[in-house]
Design a protein around this motif. Structure first.
Motif, PDB file in Angstrom:
ATOM      1  N   LEU A  94       0.833  -1.203   0.000  1.00 23.08           N
ATOM      2  CA  LEU A  94       0.000   0.000   0.000  1.00 23.08           C
ATOM      3  C   LEU A  94       0.868   1.252   0.000  1.00 23.08           C
ATOM      4  N   LYS A  95       1.950   1.210   0.754  1.00 26.19           N
ATOM      5  CA  LYS A  95       2.871   2.351   0.818  1.00 26.19           C
ATOM      6  C   LYS A  95       3.372   2.720  -0.576  1.00 26.19           C
ATOM      7  N   GLU A  96       3.775   1.717  -1.363  1.00 26.16           N
ATOM      8  CA  GLU A  96       4.323   1.990  -2.699  1.00 26.16           C
ATOM      9  C   GLU A  96       3.299   2.676  -3.589  1.00 26.16           C
ATOM     10  N   LYS A  97       2.058   2.302  -3.449  1.00 25.80           N
ATOM     11  CA  LYS A  97       1.021   2.919  -4.282  1.00 25.80           C
ATOM     12  C   LYS A  97       0.628   4.306  -3.752  1.00 25.80           C
ATOM     13  N   LEU A  98       0.681   4.484  -2.449  1.00 28.98           N
ATOM     14  CA  LEU A  98       0.371   5.801  -1.889  1.00 28.98           C
ATOM     15  C   LEU A  98       1.420   6.834  -2.288  1.00 28.98           C
ATOM     16  N   ILE A  99       2.666   6.410  -2.366  1.00 20.89           N
ATOM     17  CA  ILE A  99       3.753   7.331  -2.712  1.00 20.89           C
ATOM     18  C   ILE A  99       3.511   7.971  -4.076  1.00 20.89           C
ATOM     19  N   VAL A 100       2.969   7.180  -5.012  1.00 16.71           N
ATOM     20  CA  VAL A 100       2.705   7.710  -6.364  1.00 16.71           C
ATOM     21  C   VAL A 100       1.234   8.076  -6.537  1.00 16.71           C
ATOM     22  N   ASP A 158      -1.447   6.330  -6.415  1.00 17.57           N
ATOM     23  CA  ASP A 158      -2.129   5.409  -7.330  1.00 17.57           C
ATOM     24  C   ASP A 158      -3.353   4.810  -6.648  1.00 17.57           C
ATOM     25  N   LEU A 159      -4.361   5.625  -6.417  1.00 13.15           N
ATOM     26  CA  LEU A 159      -5.572   5.158  -5.760  1.00 13.15           C
ATOM     27  C   LEU A 159      -6.324   4.163  -6.639  1.00 13.15           C
ATOM     28  N   GLU A 160      -6.313   4.413  -7.926  1.00 10.30           N
ATOM     29  CA  GLU A 160      -6.990   3.512  -8.864  1.00 10.30           C
ATOM     30  C   GLU A 160      -6.367   2.112  -8.799  1.00 10.30           C
ATOM     31  N   GLY A 161      -5.042   2.068  -8.690  1.00 12.20           N
ATOM     32  CA  GLY A 161      -4.346   0.791  -8.605  1.00 12.20           C
ATOM     33  C   GLY A 161      -4.668   0.049  -7.319  1.00 12.20           C
ATOM     34  N   ILE A 162      -4.899   0.794  -6.248  1.00  7.08           N
ATOM     35  CA  ILE A 162      -5.254   0.174  -4.967  1.00  7.08           C
ATOM     36  C   ILE A 162      -6.618  -0.492  -5.071  1.00  7.08           C
ATOM     37  N   TYR A 163      -7.586   0.224  -5.642  1.00  8.06           N
ATOM     38  CA  TYR A 163      -8.936  -0.349  -5.781  1.00  8.06           C
ATOM     39  C   TYR A 163      -8.950  -1.533  -6.745  1.00  8.06           C
ATOM     40  N   ALA A 164      -8.019  -1.543  -7.705  1.00  8.27           N
ATOM     41  CA  ALA A 164      -7.982  -2.621  -8.702  1.00  8.27           C
ATOM     42  C   ALA A 164      -7.248  -3.851  -8.199  1.00  8.27           C
ATOM     43  N   ASP A 165      -6.482  -3.705  -7.126  1.00  5.06           N
ATOM     44  CA  ASP A 165      -5.678  -4.802  -6.615  1.00  5.06           C
ATOM     45  C   ASP A 165      -6.538  -5.737  -5.760  1.00  5.06           C
ATOM     46  N   GLU A 166      -6.493  -7.035  -6.033  1.00 10.85           N
ATOM     47  CA  GLU A 166      -7.341  -8.007  -5.342  1.00 10.85           C
ATOM     48  C   GLU A 166      -7.092  -8.037  -3.831  1.00 10.85           C
ATOM     49  N   THR A 167      -5.836  -7.833  -3.430  1.00  9.32           N
ATOM     50  CA  THR A 167      -5.482  -7.869  -2.013  1.00  9.32           C
ATOM     51  C   THR A 167      -5.677  -6.522  -1.342  1.00  9.32           C
ATOM     52  N   LEU A 168      -5.371  -5.438  -2.051  1.00 10.91           N
ATOM     53  CA  LEU A 168      -5.372  -4.106  -1.446  1.00 10.91           C
ATOM     54  C   LEU A 168      -6.713  -3.385  -1.523  1.00 10.91           C
ATOM     55  N   ASN A 169      -7.636  -3.866  -2.340  1.00 12.99           N
ATOM     56  CA  ASN A 169      -8.861  -3.080  -2.546  1.00 12.99           C
ATOM     57  C   ASN A 169      -9.676  -2.906  -1.273  1.00 12.99           C
ATOM     58  N   LYS A 170      -9.527  -3.834  -0.317  1.00 18.94           N
ATOM     59  CA  LYS A 170     -10.246  -3.665   0.951  1.00 18.94           C
ATOM     60  C   LYS A 170      -9.754  -2.440   1.716  1.00 18.94           C
ATOM     61  N   PHE A 189      -9.753   3.559   3.050  1.00 25.37           N
ATOM     62  CA  PHE A 189      -8.722   3.924   4.026  1.00 25.37           C
ATOM     63  C   PHE A 189      -7.614   4.715   3.335  1.00 25.37           C
ATOM     64  N   ALA A 190      -7.145   4.224   2.174  1.00 26.26           N
ATOM     65  CA  ALA A 190      -6.080   4.891   1.428  1.00 26.26           C
ATOM     66  C   ALA A 190      -6.549   6.232   0.868  1.00 26.26           C
ATOM     67  N   LYS A 191      -7.791   6.276   0.417  1.00 28.99           N
ATOM     68  CA  LYS A 191      -8.332   7.524  -0.139  1.00 28.99           C
ATOM     69  C   LYS A 191      -8.316   8.632   0.895  1.00 28.99           C
ATOM     70  N   ARG A 192      -8.736   8.307   2.126  1.00 25.80           N
ATOM     71  CA  ARG A 192      -8.739   9.308   3.189  1.00 25.80           C
ATOM     72  C   ARG A 192      -7.314   9.747   3.536  1.00 25.80           C
ATOM     73  N   ILE A 193      -6.390   8.801   3.537  1.00 25.25           N
ATOM     74  CA  ILE A 193      -4.997   9.141   3.853  1.00 25.25           C
ATOM     75  C   ILE A 193      -4.451  10.126   2.822  1.00 25.25           C
ATOM     76  N   LEU A 194      -4.722   9.890   1.552  1.00 23.53           N
ATOM     77  CA  LEU A 194      -4.224  10.788   0.503  1.00 23.53           C
ATOM     78  C   LEU A 194      -4.873  12.166   0.601  1.00 23.53           C
ATOM     79  N   GLU A 195      -6.154  12.203   0.952  1.00 26.34           N
ATOM     80  CA  GLU A 195      -6.844  13.491   1.095  1.00 26.34           C
ATOM     81  C   GLU A 195      -6.264  14.315   2.237  1.00 26.34           C
ATOM     82  N   GLU A 196      -5.824  13.628   3.302  1.00 23.57           N
ATOM     83  CA  GLU A 196      -5.349  14.338   4.493  1.00 23.57           C
ATOM     84  C   GLU A 196      -3.826  14.499   4.535  1.00 23.57           C
TER      85      GLU A 196
END
Length: 509
Positions: free
Chosen positions: A424-430, A432-444, A448-455
């Motif tokens: 998740l860290k690697e995708k947050l750095i760039v 890549d919210l779309e990639g997080i939602y598309a990932d079978e393991t990370l989409n849950k 959580f990631a969306k809020r982190i990026l907003e804040e």
């Protein structure tokens, strides 16, 4: 190339150095290890042994065993069975061990537990290198700092071992030992679906004039994490007698705290089939929480307070065990039937009971303390996993039962989070919210990631993991608040005060 004779010599030297055996036991112990390894000869090695952790020595022996076909395969389950059997060579029989424990206890309870804890580590019953892998940090909250851990010390099951676990099992045959807590585990050789315990020793205790035993947890979550279990395989049940047993234990070991998981599904611990407690030499966050609304119960000499804590806690204090047992018994009985529909607290649905407590006991400043953490396991359509349980939006981090350790402010989080947070860290750095939602393991973790990026617009490789771990801490605080039957708002405080007054009158009566 591993020189197995040198490693055996190294291991025997370790056992002598740690006091597991005497020098005069050297030849006997060497031959016993050879027997375990299936070797019938020994070449004495002149090379000096090295003072190193036992896990390093055993690690090389495990590798040698795989290379020389001494185990079925290199699955952790097979190798753990082997190295525990090896360590069993150096362990005194229970009668001898208990005499040594009692000798230390005559000096002081603290000396006895220090001896016992060191023994458990030296015997490799507590695998220190595995425990050291656990990820630990703290998270500051309005209630005080919470202890956070991602538990990596309990190894994951190998599919090859799982496939073999049922080999030789007869349908309908009772398991032996019945569970991981039974006294029959002491010295047990283990099997693929049950850990070996040749290096395991337990200490008998008399609690409430009953047969109980103490041991340490092999996966210590905190300092001197002990388990105290009933001699008979009886199910968990929170009653007046529970408090008597807990206070009896603290009277024996006043430097330890101890508590019991609740006795109902959802709010109980992971093992409800065998009555047991957990304790240790550790100051948990809840123990340091601010007290408020202190009152002395008329005619009893008992002080009664509430705690500023995410969960709803009533603390009783007294220098009298007898008075605390009596008062706590009244609270347990009263809470079992307590309802307040205004805050969704309902004691029963038909014959099904919902209310229970998670009790915690300690001795501090010349007084015994009994903390009653109020629990309710009712479910509804909005919260099918439990109204006062981790809500669904937090299940991506923690969905398991919130037991006494979590109630006290120490998060025990699943090992999957290590890799998931790294990815998740690697995708947050760039971003890549779309990639997080598309990932079978990370989409849950998507919302959580969306809020982190907003804040955290400035998130980068230098701070992303720290931000993630702090956000996990925030989730855990929210989970504890979910579990509180009386919320930390105006309505919740009013309802808690009403309950507090009912309990006061109950004790006073």
């Amino acid at each position: 190339m591993i020189d197995i004779y040198y490693e055996i010599r190294n291991l025997v030297d370790y056992a002598v150095r740690k006091g597991l055996i005497e020098e005069e036991d050297r030849i006997y112990a060497t031959n016993a290890v050879l027997e375990v390894l299936g070797e019938d000869s020994y070449i004495k090695c002149e090379k000096e042994s090295v003072d190193e952790p036992v896990e390093d020595i055993l690690g090389r022996i495990r590798t040698w065993a795989v290379e020389n076909n001494k185990v079925e395969n290199d699955a952790n389950e097979f190798l753990d069975l082997l190295d525990t059997r090896i360590m069993g060579v150096f362990i005194a029989r229970p009668s001898v061990f208990r005499k040594e424990f009692n000798r230390h206890y005559k000096q002081s309870p603290k000396k006895a537990t220090e001896f016992y804890y060191d023994f458990a580590k030296n015997a490799n019953y507590i695998r220190q290198q595995r425990v050291a892998k656990d990820i630990r940090w703290t998270y500051d909250t309005p209630y005080g700092p919470l202890d956070m851990t991602i538990n990596l010390s309990k190894p994951e099951k190998d599919p090859r071992a799982i496939a073999l676990a049922s080999r030789g099992v007869v349908e309908g045959q009772e398991k032996y030992p019945k569970c991981l807590l039974c006294k029959e585990n002491e010295g047990y050789a283990g099997r693929i679906d049950h850990p070996a315990r040749q290096n395991h020793r337990i200490v008998p205790l008399a609690l409430n004039n009953e047969e109980w035993y103490m041991q340490y947890s092999p996966y210590v979550y905190y300092n001197e994490h002990c388990i105290v279990f009933k001699g008979s395989h009886d199910p968990m049940k929170i009653t007046r007698e529970t408090i008597q047993r807990l206070l009896d234990f603290v009277a024996l070991f006043p430097h330890y705290m101890i508590g019991s998981n609740a006795d109902l599904p959802i709010v109980g611990g992971s093992i409800l089939t065998h009555d047991h407690f957990q304790g240790g030499n550790y100051d948990f966050a809840m123990g340091k929480a601010k007290e408020y609304d202190e009152i002395t119960v008329q005619g009893s000499g008992i002080e009664m307070v509430k705690l500023h804590w995410p969960m709803s806690v009533i603390r009783l204090k007294s220098d009298s065990i007898e008075k605390l047992v009596e008062a706590s018994g009244k609270i347990i009985r009263q809470w079992k039937d307590y309802s307040d529909e205004n805050v969704k607290v309902r004691s029963h649905t038909g014959e099904e009971e919902h209310n229970t407590i998670t009790p915690i006991v300690r001795f501090r400043d010349g007084q015994y303390e009994v903390d009653h953490i109020l629990r309710n396991n009712r479910k509804d359509e909005d919260h099918p996993s439990g109204i006062f349980h981790s809500h669904e939006k937090y299940h991506h981090i923690k969905r398991e039962n919130i037991g006494l350790i979590e109630c006290l402010g120490l998060a025990v989080l699943p090992s999957r989070l290590r890799n998931e947070m790294s990815d998740l860290k690697e995708k947050l750095i760039v971003h890549d919210l779309e990639g997080i939602y598309a990932d079978e393991t990370l989409n849950k973790h998507g919302d959580f990631a969306k809020r982190i990026l907003e804040e955290n617009q400035s998130i980068d490789s230098t701070n992303a993991l720290d931000i993630l771990y702090q956000e996990i801490g925030k989730v855990f605080m929210n989970v504890l608040e979910n579990c509180g039957v009386f919320k930390k708002d105006e309505d919740g405080e009013k309802a808690f005060q009403k309950c507090f007054e009912v309990m006061y009158e109950c004790i006073k009566a």
